[in-house]
Design an enzyme around this catalytic site. Structure first.
Site, short mmCIF file in Angstrom:
data_model
loop_
_atom_site.label_atom_id
_atom_site.label_comp_id
_atom_site.label_asym_id
_atom_site.label_seq_id
_atom_site.Cartn_x
_atom_site.Cartn_y
_atom_site.Cartn_z
CE LYS A 82 48.10 48.83 43.02
NZ LYS A 82 46.99 47.85 42.94
CD GLU A 92 35.55 38.90 47.20
OE1 GLU A 92 36.75 39.18 47.03
OE2 GLU A 92 34.70 39.70 47.69
NE ARG A 133 34.71 40.66 52.03
CZ ARG A 133 35.05 41.91 51.70
NH1 ARG A 133 35.80 42.13 50.67
NH2 ARG A 133 34.62 42.92 52.40
#
Length: 617
Positions: free
Chosen positions: A284, A368, A396
């Site tokens: 990354k 979540e 969510r």
């Protein structure tokens, strides 16, 4: 054709005609464009720098838009946009009326699905692949998903269904050990154990080369050779991967920055005509030193100086940091306080709590739903969990909020960050739905502070004087500048002017615009308006409902959805109490497109000038 530039190409078709050396040069150009553009517009940088070679290889092996590429979350699709003919518009990235920072089918035929939240790509691609099968098409659905998104449960629901689907589905697992923060949990450790075994892929390739050169004597020798490959894999990987147990053919891990190796494995995956998982290792932030050294900081970044990597925005206090620091202060006095994040430690200001109380801090990954139910479990044992989460991600977990937190009557506190307009991230990230969602839950308490001091007060109030499910919602960024400091942090505050029959009502960040509008209406237009500022926005107070009944006109301004919002609840209470005056609502209807927060406030009539004009009419 040695020197090739994006601007000279017919994309994505011309990509298939490039030499490997030209591909490498193109990757350098793409990284330069990404860094330059994001330094001016802000956006997701590290994730995009990490998938440049992978994206190029995907477009060289597959045929978009006939083959459908589904980007999980979609924040890493910038290279995809450049390779599908959007170079001329790329400078408008995340700007009002510009191209989105996420895939949007109405922007390009090469964007196969709207995305913005994590862990959805496998399910989407599985559905697309099944539809292709029903239509007798031989094209492929390709899902690109990071290992961070694999901490979300929906990814496993998709895998469980996809493995038995017998479709042309390819799942590319982009493994970089990061989501926004560093990945946590057993799955991250599992992938890391595989990541270190690229020697398996190298050994497998060597066996494949031997097979290609071995004349086929008959079925027995073929079975022996096939068994030898399986045996080698068993020695190196200690048995099947979990993906093979779910019905996938597993290929990898492979070097995600080696174009030739990527094309070889993707070509093999395409030829298999069945569900395949390709495990790709990437870095990354690849190619830009500040992003490689600190990928979390450069996951989503504001405008920055390329030479130094320093962002233009100062690192002074924000609602998030104030929330995080105050939680630490409270936790020093109360050893039952726990803090929970869903892979957003830095984004929600919980890094201060993590440093001070490591044993009471829990990062559950991008999960979540689990975070809310996990919090309910802590509450059931007498602890006071505080789950800090972005408004758009809390959506969510509605069932968990209703069934696990509220119904169990445990003391669960939700810090709802990025409430209201969030600006350039667009429709998928606006925090305008949480109030409508939460007010349908019985016995919920909701605070919406307009400044830092009020936020500190509300957090202490939620911990010390409230019970059950308590939510505190606050906007992105800094508190609005105000000339008036209210030292009284009651549930509401009403300011009256002599002989006024007009009431302006609001809460949160936008109340400052209401206050300013009231002052200007009085001083410049001789229009006198009282103001009602809500702090605890739900449940509504009978006191101010009764006081409001004598006003001939009431204007409610809300930085949230009109349907189910506080303004509608306020109106219903007035009607129930016999109100006969005129009631007006300014709130949000529909999805909110990308633009600056100031532009969004103006579009929906919530800035000071718009409020003035609305009341004057």
């Amino acid at each position: 054709m040695n020197d090739i530039k994006l601007k000279d190409m017919n994309l994505p078709g011309d990509l298939k005609n490039l030499t490997l050396e030209q591909c490498r040069d193109l990757c350098k150009e793409i990284r330069s464009i990404l860094i330059k553009t994001v330094s001016h517009t802000g956006g997701h940088l590290a994730s995009n720098l990490g998938v440049v070679e992978l994206t190029l290889a995907i477009h060289r092996v597959f045929d978009s838009p006939e083959d459908k590429i589904v980007w999980d979350v979609g924040h890493q699709s910038y290279t995809h946009k450049l390779l599908t003919g959007r170079l001329d518009r790329f400078s408008t990235l995340r700007q009002e009326n510009g191209i989105s920072g996420f895939p949007k089918p109405n922007e390009s035929e090469h964007d196969s699905f709207v995305s913005g939240h994590s862990s959805t790509s496998v399910s989407v691609a599985c559905g697309i692949a099944e539809a292709m099968k029903l239509e007798n098409k031989n094209n492929h659905a390709v899902a690109v998903i990071g290992d961070g998104a694999f901490t979300g449960g929906l990814a496993y629901e998709g895998l469980n269904n996809a493995g038995k689907s017998h479709t042309n589905l390819i799942v590319i697992l982009n493994h970089n050990d990061m989501s926004i923060s560093r990945n946590v949990g057993a799955f991250a450790k599992y992938l890391s154990s595989i990541r270190s075994k690229e020697k398996y892929m190298n050994t497998k390739n060597a066996v494949d080369q031997v097979l290609k050169k071995t004349p086929v004597v008959g079925t027995p020798i073929s079975k022996v050779l096939s068994a030898s490959k399986t045996a080698i894999k068993g020695v190196v990987l200690k048995g099947n991967t979990m993906f093979e147990d779910l019905g996938f053919e597993y290929l990898g891990p492979v070097n995600g920055h080696d174009i030739e190796e990527l094309e070889d494995v993707l070509t093999l995956a395409r030829a298999m005509q069945r569900p395949v998982l390709v495990h790709v290792n990437t870095v990354k932030g690849k190619g830009y030193s500040p992003a490689e050294k600190n990928p979390g900081e450069y996951h989503g970044i504001s405008k920055f100086d390329i030479a130094t990597g320093n962002p233009e925005v100062s690192s002074s206090d924000s609602f998030s940091s104030v929330f995080g620091r105050e939680l630490v202060n409270i936790a020093k006095e109360n050893d039952k306080i726990c803090a929970i994040t869903a892979a957003m430690k830095y984004g929600t200001g919980l890094q201060f709590f993590a440093a001070a109380f490591k044993e009471r801090f829990f990062d559950v990954g991008i999960a979540e739903q689990h975070a809310v139910t996990y919090s309910a479990g802590l509450a059931a044992m007498g602890f006071v969990p505080v789950f800090a989460v972005y408004s758009s991600f809390l959506q969510r977990a509605y069932d968990q909020l209703l069934h696990d937190a509220a119904l169990s009557e445990g003391h669960v506190i939700i810090g709802i960050d990025r409430a209201g307009f969030v600006g350039e991230d667009g429709e998928t990230h606006q925090g305008v739905f949480d109030v409508s969602m939460l007010t349908s839950i019985p016995d919920v308490t909701i605070f919406s502070p307009s400044g830092y001091d009020e936020l500190r007060y509300d957090l202490r109030e939620a911990v010390e004087n409230c019970s059950g499910l308590v939510c505190i919602r606050y906007p992105r960024g800094k508190e609005p500048r105000t000339e008036i400091k209210n030292d009284s942090f009651a549930d509401y505050y009403m300011s009256s002017q002599a002989s006024s029959d007009i009431l302006l009502v609001g809460y949160g960040r936008t109340f400052e615009n209401i206050r300013k509008a009231s002052d200007i209406l009085r001083s410049e237009y001789a229009v006198y308006c009282d103001t009602l500022k809500l702090n605890k926005i739900f449940p509504l107070s009978e006191e101010y409902i009764e006081t409001s009944l004598h006003y001939k006109k009431i204007y409610f301004f809300e930085e949230g959805m009109k349907n189910g919002g506080i303004a509608e609840h306020f109106m219903l209470k007035l009607i129930e109490n016999g109100y006969t005056g005129k009631y007006n609502i300014r709130a949000v209807e529909g999805f909110v497109k990308q633009a600056s927060v100031n532009s969004q406030l103006k579009k929906y009539g919530l800035d000071t000038d718009s409020i003035i004009e609305y009341v004057k009419k």
